[in-house]
Scaffold this active site. Structure first.
Site, PDB file in Angstrom:
ATOM      1  N   THR A 133      -2.328  -3.941   4.046  1.00  8.12           N
ATOM      2  CA  THR A 133      -1.264  -2.955   4.245  1.00  8.12           C
ATOM      3  C   THR A 133      -0.683  -2.504   2.903  1.00  8.12           C
ATOM      4  O   THR A 133      -0.662  -1.308   2.587  1.00  8.12           O
ATOM      5  CB  THR A 133      -0.136  -3.567   5.113  1.00  8.12           C
ATOM      6  OG1 THR A 133      -0.698  -4.015   6.342  1.00  8.12           O
ATOM      7  CG2 THR A 133       0.962  -2.551   5.392  1.00  8.12           C
ATOM      8  N   VAL A 134      -0.223  -3.447   2.098  1.00  4.21           N
ATOM      9  CA  VAL A 134       0.505  -3.066   0.881  1.00  4.21           C
ATOM     10  C   VAL A 134      -0.460  -2.692  -0.246  1.00  4.21           C
ATOM     11  O   VAL A 134      -0.260  -1.680  -0.940  1.00  4.21           O
ATOM     12  CB  VAL A 134       1.454  -4.201   0.418  1.00  4.21           C
ATOM     13  CG1 VAL A 134       2.290  -3.722  -0.768  1.00  4.21           C
ATOM     14  CG2 VAL A 134       2.373  -4.641   1.560  1.00  4.21           C
TER      15      VAL A 134
ATOM     16  N   LYS B 163       7.233 -13.284  -1.202  1.00  6.86           N
ATOM     17  CA  LYS B 163       8.507 -14.046  -1.259  1.00  6.86           C
ATOM     18  C   LYS B 163       8.303 -15.508  -0.921  1.00  6.86           C
ATOM     19  O   LYS B 163       8.963 -16.390  -1.481  1.00  6.86           O
ATOM     20  CB  LYS B 163       9.570 -13.433  -0.342  1.00  6.86           C
ATOM     21  CG  LYS B 163       9.116 -13.164   1.083  1.00  6.86           C
ATOM     22  CD  LYS B 163       8.474 -11.809   1.222  1.00  6.86           C
ATOM     23  CE  LYS B 163       7.808 -11.645   2.569  1.00  6.86           C
ATOM     24  NZ  LYS B 163       7.305 -10.319   2.801  1.00  6.86           N
TER      25      LYS B 163
ATOM     26  N   GLU C 166       9.841  -7.028  -7.186  1.00  9.67           N
ATOM     27  CA  GLU C 166      10.693  -6.086  -6.449  1.00  9.67           C
ATOM     28  C   GLU C 166      10.225  -5.945  -4.991  1.00  9.67           C
ATOM     29  O   GLU C 166      11.046  -5.808  -4.076  1.00  9.67           O
ATOM     30  CB  GLU C 166      10.644  -4.716  -7.138  1.00  9.67           C
ATOM     31  CG  GLU C 166      11.602  -3.691  -6.584  1.00  9.67           C
ATOM     32  CD  GLU C 166      13.056  -4.063  -6.789  1.00  9.67           C
ATOM     33  OE1 GLU C 166      13.556  -3.956  -7.906  1.00  9.67           O
ATOM     34  OE2 GLU C 166      13.715  -4.470  -5.797  1.00  9.67           O
TER      35      GLU C 166
ATOM     36  N   GLY D 201      11.532  -4.818   1.038  1.00 10.84           N
ATOM     37  CA  GLY D 201      10.520  -3.748   1.011  1.00 10.84           C
ATOM     38  C   GLY D 201      10.762  -2.714  -0.075  1.00 10.84           C
ATOM     39  O   GLY D 201      10.646  -3.002  -1.262  1.00 10.84           O
TER      40      GLY D 201
ATOM     41  N   GLU E   6       4.163 -10.153   8.994  1.00 11.60           N
ATOM     42  CA  GLU E   6       3.223 -10.872   8.134  1.00 11.60           C
ATOM     43  C   GLU E   6       1.926 -11.111   8.906  1.00 11.60           C
ATOM     44  O   GLU E   6       1.909 -11.056  10.138  1.00 11.60           O
ATOM     45  CB  GLU E   6       3.820 -12.226   7.741  1.00 11.60           C
ATOM     46  CG  GLU E   6       5.133 -12.131   6.985  1.00 11.60           C
ATOM     47  CD  GLU E   6       5.005 -11.398   5.661  1.00 11.60           C
ATOM     48  OE1 GLU E   6       4.211 -11.812   4.821  1.00 11.60           O
ATOM     49  OE2 GLU E   6       5.705 -10.384   5.473  1.00 11.60           O
TER      50      GLU E   6
ATOM     51  N   ASP F 128      11.039 -15.852   6.615  1.00  7.19           N
ATOM     52  CA  ASP F 128      10.770 -14.729   5.705  1.00  7.19           C
ATOM     53  C   ASP F 128      12.101 -14.225   5.123  1.00  7.19           C
ATOM     54  O   ASP F 128      12.222 -14.025   3.907  1.00  7.19           O
ATOM     55  CB  ASP F 128      10.035 -13.604   6.453  1.00  7.19           C
ATOM     56  CG  ASP F 128       9.759 -12.427   5.543  1.00  7.19           C
ATOM     57  OD1 ASP F 128       8.825 -12.500   4.729  1.00  7.19           O
ATOM     58  OD2 ASP F 128      10.512 -11.435   5.603  1.00  7.19           O
TER      59      ASP F 128
ATOM     60  N   LYS G  44      13.664 -14.550   1.129  1.00  2.00           N
ATOM     61  CA  LYS G  44      14.240 -13.430   0.369  1.00  2.00           C
ATOM     62  C   LYS G  44      15.663 -13.769  -0.076  1.00  2.00           C
ATOM     63  O   LYS G  44      16.066 -13.453  -1.204  1.00  2.00           O
ATOM     64  CB  LYS G  44      14.232 -12.166   1.237  1.00  2.00           C
ATOM     65  CG  LYS G  44      12.828 -11.661   1.535  1.00  2.00           C
ATOM     66  CD  LYS G  44      12.828 -10.636   2.662  1.00  2.00           C
ATOM     67  CE  LYS G  44      11.421 -10.164   2.982  1.00  2.00           C
ATOM     68  NZ  LYS G  44      11.340  -9.403   4.237  1.00  2.00           N
TER      69      LYS G  44
ATOM     70  N   GLY H 100       6.472  -2.224   5.527  1.00  2.00           N
ATOM     71  CA  GLY H 100       5.575  -1.101   5.757  1.00  2.00           C
ATOM     72  C   GLY H 100       4.851  -0.728   4.479  1.00  2.00           C
ATOM     73  O   GLY H 100       5.228  -1.127   3.381  1.00  2.00           O
TER      74      GLY H 100
HETATM   75  P1  NAP Z   1      -2.407  -7.929   4.720  1.00  2.00           P
HETATM   76  O1  NAP Z   1      -2.361  -6.568   5.318  1.00  2.00           O
HETATM   77  O2  NAP Z   1      -2.753  -9.078   5.576  1.00  2.00           O
HETATM   78  O3  NAP Z   1      -3.433  -7.880   3.487  1.00  2.00           O
HETATM   79  C1  NAP Z   1      -3.835  -9.011   2.783  1.00  2.00           C
HETATM   80  C2  NAP Z   1      -4.995  -8.636   1.864  1.00  2.00           C
HETATM   81  O4  NAP Z   1      -5.337  -9.750   1.059  1.00  2.00           O
HETATM   82  C3  NAP Z   1      -6.253  -8.231   2.606  1.00  2.00           C
HETATM   83  O5  NAP Z   1      -6.895  -7.180   1.914  1.00  2.00           O
HETATM   84  C4  NAP Z   1      -7.127  -9.503   2.545  1.00  2.00           C
HETATM   85  O6  NAP Z   1      -8.516  -9.220   2.532  1.00  2.00           O
HETATM   86  C5  NAP Z   1      -6.712 -10.054   1.195  1.00  2.00           C
HETATM   87  N1  NAP Z   1      -6.841 -11.511   1.094  1.00  2.00           N
HETATM   88  C6  NAP Z   1      -6.139 -12.443   1.774  1.00  2.00           C
HETATM   89  N2  NAP Z   1      -6.499 -13.681   1.374  1.00  2.00           N
HETATM   90  C7  NAP Z   1      -7.455 -13.518   0.434  1.00  2.00           C
HETATM   91  C8  NAP Z   1      -8.216 -14.402  -0.360  1.00  2.00           C
HETATM   92  N3  NAP Z   1      -8.083 -15.735  -0.271  1.00  2.00           N
HETATM   93  N4  NAP Z   1      -9.102 -13.888  -1.245  1.00  2.00           N
HETATM   94  C9  NAP Z   1      -9.247 -12.554  -1.349  1.00  2.00           C
HETATM   95  N5  NAP Z   1      -8.534 -11.645  -0.647  1.00  2.00           N
HETATM   96  C10 NAP Z   1      -7.653 -12.127   0.243  1.00  2.00           C
HETATM   97  O7  NAP Z   1      -1.027  -8.287   4.020  1.00  2.00           O
HETATM   98  P2  NAP Z   1       0.122  -7.286   3.545  1.00  2.00           P
HETATM   99  O8  NAP Z   1       0.976  -6.923   4.712  1.00  2.00           O
HETATM  100  O9  NAP Z   1      -0.444  -6.217   2.707  1.00  2.00           O
HETATM  101  O10 NAP Z   1       1.010  -8.281   2.661  1.00  2.00           O
HETATM  102  C11 NAP Z   1       0.610  -8.684   1.375  1.00  2.00           C
HETATM  103  C12 NAP Z   1       1.762  -9.405   0.685  1.00  2.00           C
HETATM  104  O11 NAP Z   1       2.865  -8.506   0.577  1.00  2.00           O
HETATM  105  C13 NAP Z   1       2.293 -10.631   1.442  1.00  2.00           C
HETATM  106  O12 NAP Z   1       2.724 -11.584   0.508  1.00  2.00           O
HETATM  107  C14 NAP Z   1       3.500 -10.073   2.197  1.00  2.00           C
HETATM  108  O13 NAP Z   1       4.477 -11.049   2.444  1.00  2.00           O
HETATM  109  C15 NAP Z   1       4.009  -9.062   1.207  1.00  2.00           C
HETATM  110  N6  NAP Z   1       4.794  -7.996   1.792  1.00  2.00           N
HETATM  111  C16 NAP Z   1       4.318  -7.295   2.860  1.00  2.00           C
HETATM  112  C17 NAP Z   1       5.077  -6.272   3.387  1.00  2.00           C
HETATM  113  C18 NAP Z   1       4.612  -5.451   4.558  1.00  2.00           C
HETATM  114  O14 NAP Z   1       5.389  -4.609   5.025  1.00  2.00           O
HETATM  115  N7  NAP Z   1       3.399  -5.634   5.052  1.00  2.00           N
HETATM  116  C19 NAP Z   1       6.326  -5.970   2.816  1.00  2.00           C
HETATM  117  C20 NAP Z   1       6.777  -6.714   1.724  1.00  2.00           C
HETATM  118  C21 NAP Z   1       5.994  -7.728   1.216  1.00  2.00           C
HETATM  119  P3  NAP Z   1      -9.230  -8.499   3.798  1.00  2.00           P
HETATM  120  O15 NAP Z   1      -8.682  -7.109   3.818  1.00  2.00           O
HETATM  121  O16 NAP Z   1     -10.666  -8.545   3.503  1.00  2.00           O
HETATM  122  O17 NAP Z   1      -8.812  -9.306   5.006  1.00  2.00           O
HETATM  123  N1  HSE Z   2       7.247  -9.103   7.286  1.00  2.00           N
HETATM  124  C1  HSE Z   2       8.261  -8.632   6.412  1.00  2.00           C
HETATM  125  C2  HSE Z   2       9.359  -7.993   7.211  1.00  2.00           C
HETATM  126  C3  HSE Z   2       7.670  -7.662   5.440  1.00  2.00           C
HETATM  127  O1  HSE Z   2       9.157  -7.733   8.398  1.00  2.00           O
HETATM  128  O2  HSE Z   2      10.446  -7.764   6.665  1.00  2.00           O
HETATM  129  C4  HSE Z   2       8.632  -7.257   4.353  1.00  2.00           C
HETATM  130  O3  HSE Z   2       8.902  -8.309   3.502  1.00  2.00           O
END
Ligand code: NAP
Ligand code: HSE
Length: 437
Positions: free
Chosen positions: A15-16, A109, A133, A138, A194, A205, A209, A307
């Protein structure tokens, strides 16, 4: 002024991570102009788990790897972006990047709250920065606000809605009458939750934060095992409806509050706040962080808390900062703890008013029995709420709500232990804090 490119190694393209790619593709030129030619970002490596997965953006195949260490070791990579999540592989990656003197940008986080002590120590030793950040709220630039813009303030109070998933679920349960599982599914489909949503719904979560905000505001590393955390998994439509009857909404709130003696109160739990409070209207994936500084007074930061692009927007601001600081001698070292003597307030000493719902057998004297035990513990009752089921006025069991005056949480727990011994109770009492913020 033009500059050479800064090479980015992107670990994680979910996603990110793919949001970071999209924004650099779309606004790379703009970032260069707005930084007066100082920042030109080029993604040189992308690490994922599964190379065959279909992606919603088209990045060249030759950039991809499944070996996280390639992201660090590639000589064309100057900054490592960790967006894989989790606390094991992510720890190894971030530690390796710092040891290679490559600044790190992360949205993780959980990693920083749980293993920040080790990582900030490596960051200090290697004089290489960690930027985060994207890890809190977010797209809201709250880290830079607390760390830089408010550097002239003693931060007295932070109250936040800082988990978008929980906030979205509570809104859908409140406004659309959805059950918890349906609301959770929607939040997952929208990319807010997540990969494992447990931390979203069990409060951790948001607590992670809050721990990061607490460390930034007060300078010491906060031990997660000392932090009080409750999530939204057990919030029922019944309590949401009773809250509404009483003029409140239920929100997952996180507090970082400085006491007069210098100790810090830090806690996360679903709480009641008045429908008229500004935080009551923060809905869906939106987050809000109210910060009170001794100079600034009250302030409110509001925006999308999760998001793809909102979060990527924060990661890119860190990338620009890291890229700039690599080019200039006054290198930015990110956040480093600056004291070790910080104290937390024990949860039993924290004080609010309360909503307590008792499920009881409908028999004479029930109210008096409970009220008498509360009185013995010197806890005052400010109101009661016990709606009669119009379809079943002679029901054998009833829900009885007591609104209690402000008292320390430890005192309430003591009283409720005694109430739970009463025969008339059919379930454990349900407690919500009523926050007067
Ligand atoms: P996600 O959609 O699950 O994406 C995770 C990515 O990491 C995928 O591309 C996955 O590969 C890759 N990955 C996971 N483990 C791996 C490993 N061991 N080796 C290589 N690649 C690996 O997660 P996300 O929502 O983007 O979140 C990423 C981070 O940002 C997390 O720490 C989350 O807490 C944080 N975050 C997310 C949001 C949000 O709104 N989603 C907001 C703030 C912070 P594949 O694609 O091949 O599965
Ligand atoms: N899963 C987290 C949330 C992503 O819903 O706030 C942003 O850190």
């Amino acid at each position: 002024m033009s500059c050479s490119q800064t090479g980015i190694g992107l670990a994680g393209f979910g996603t990110v991570g793919s949001g970071v790619w999209k924004i650099i593709e779309r606004n790379g030129g703009l970032i260069g102009s707005r930084s007066q030619g100082d920042v030109s970002l080029a993604i040189r490596k992308i690490c994922v788990r599964d190379l065959s997965k279909k992606r919603d953006v088209d990045a060249p195949d030759e950039l991809f790897t499944t070996d996280l260490m390639e992201v660090v070791n590639d000589p064309s990579v100057d900054i490592v972006v960790e967006l894989i999540g989790g606390t094991d592989a992510a720890f190894d990656l971030v530690a390796a990047a710092l040891r290679a003197k490559k600044p790190v940008v992360t949205g993780n986080k959980a990693l920083l709250a749980e293993r920040g002590a080790e990582l900030f120590a490596i960051s200090a030793e290697m004089e290489t920065s960690i930027h985060f950040e994207a890890a809190v709220a977010g797209g809201i630039p709250i880290i830079k606000a607390v760390q830089e813009s408010l550097i002239g303030n003693q931060i007295e109070d932070i109250v936040g809605i800082i988990n978008g998933t929980s906030n979205y679920i509570l809104m859908r349960m409140t406004e659309a009458g959805l059950g918890y599982p349906e609301a959770l599914k929607e939040a997952k489909d929208l990319g807010y939750a997540e990969a494992d949503e447990t931390l979203d719904v069990n409060g951790w979560d948001a607590a992670h934060k809050a721990i990061l905000l607490g460390s930034l505001a007060h300078g010491f590393l906060i031990d997660p095992t000392q932090v009080y955390v409750r999530g939204i998994e057990k919030v029922t439509p019944l309590d949401i409806s009773f809250a509404s009857d009483l003029g409140y909404v239920v929100k997952l709130l996180s507090f970082v509050r400085l006491r007069d003696n210098g100790a810090v109160e830090i806690r996360t739990q679903p709480s009641f706040i008045s429908k008229t409070h500004i935080l009551a209207s923060v809905n869906g994936v939106f987050n809000a962080v109210a910060v009170k500084g001794d100079g600034l007074g009250d302030s409110l930061f509001y925006g999308r808390g999760a998001g793809q692009e909102p979060t990527a927007s924060s990661a890119i601001s860190d990338l620009a900062e890291a890229a700039r600081s690599m080019r200039h001698a006054d290198s930015n070292r990110g956040f480093l703890p600056y004291r070790t003597d910080g104290q937390l307030v024990p949860i039993d000493e924290t004080e609010t008013s309360y909503y307590v719902r008792f499920s009881v057998k409908d028999q004479p004297g029930v109210i008096a029995e409970i009220a008498s035990l509360l009185a013995q513990h010197e806890i005052g009752i400010s109101g009661t709420h016990s709606p009669v089921d119009a379809d079943n006025p002679d029901a054998e069991f009833v829900e009885m709500v007591f609104l209690l005056h402000s008292c320390p949480f430890g005192k309430l727990k003591g009283a409720l232990t005694k109430v739970e011994e009463l025969d008339c109770l059919t379930a454990r009492p349900v407690v919500f804090r009523i926050e007067k913020i």
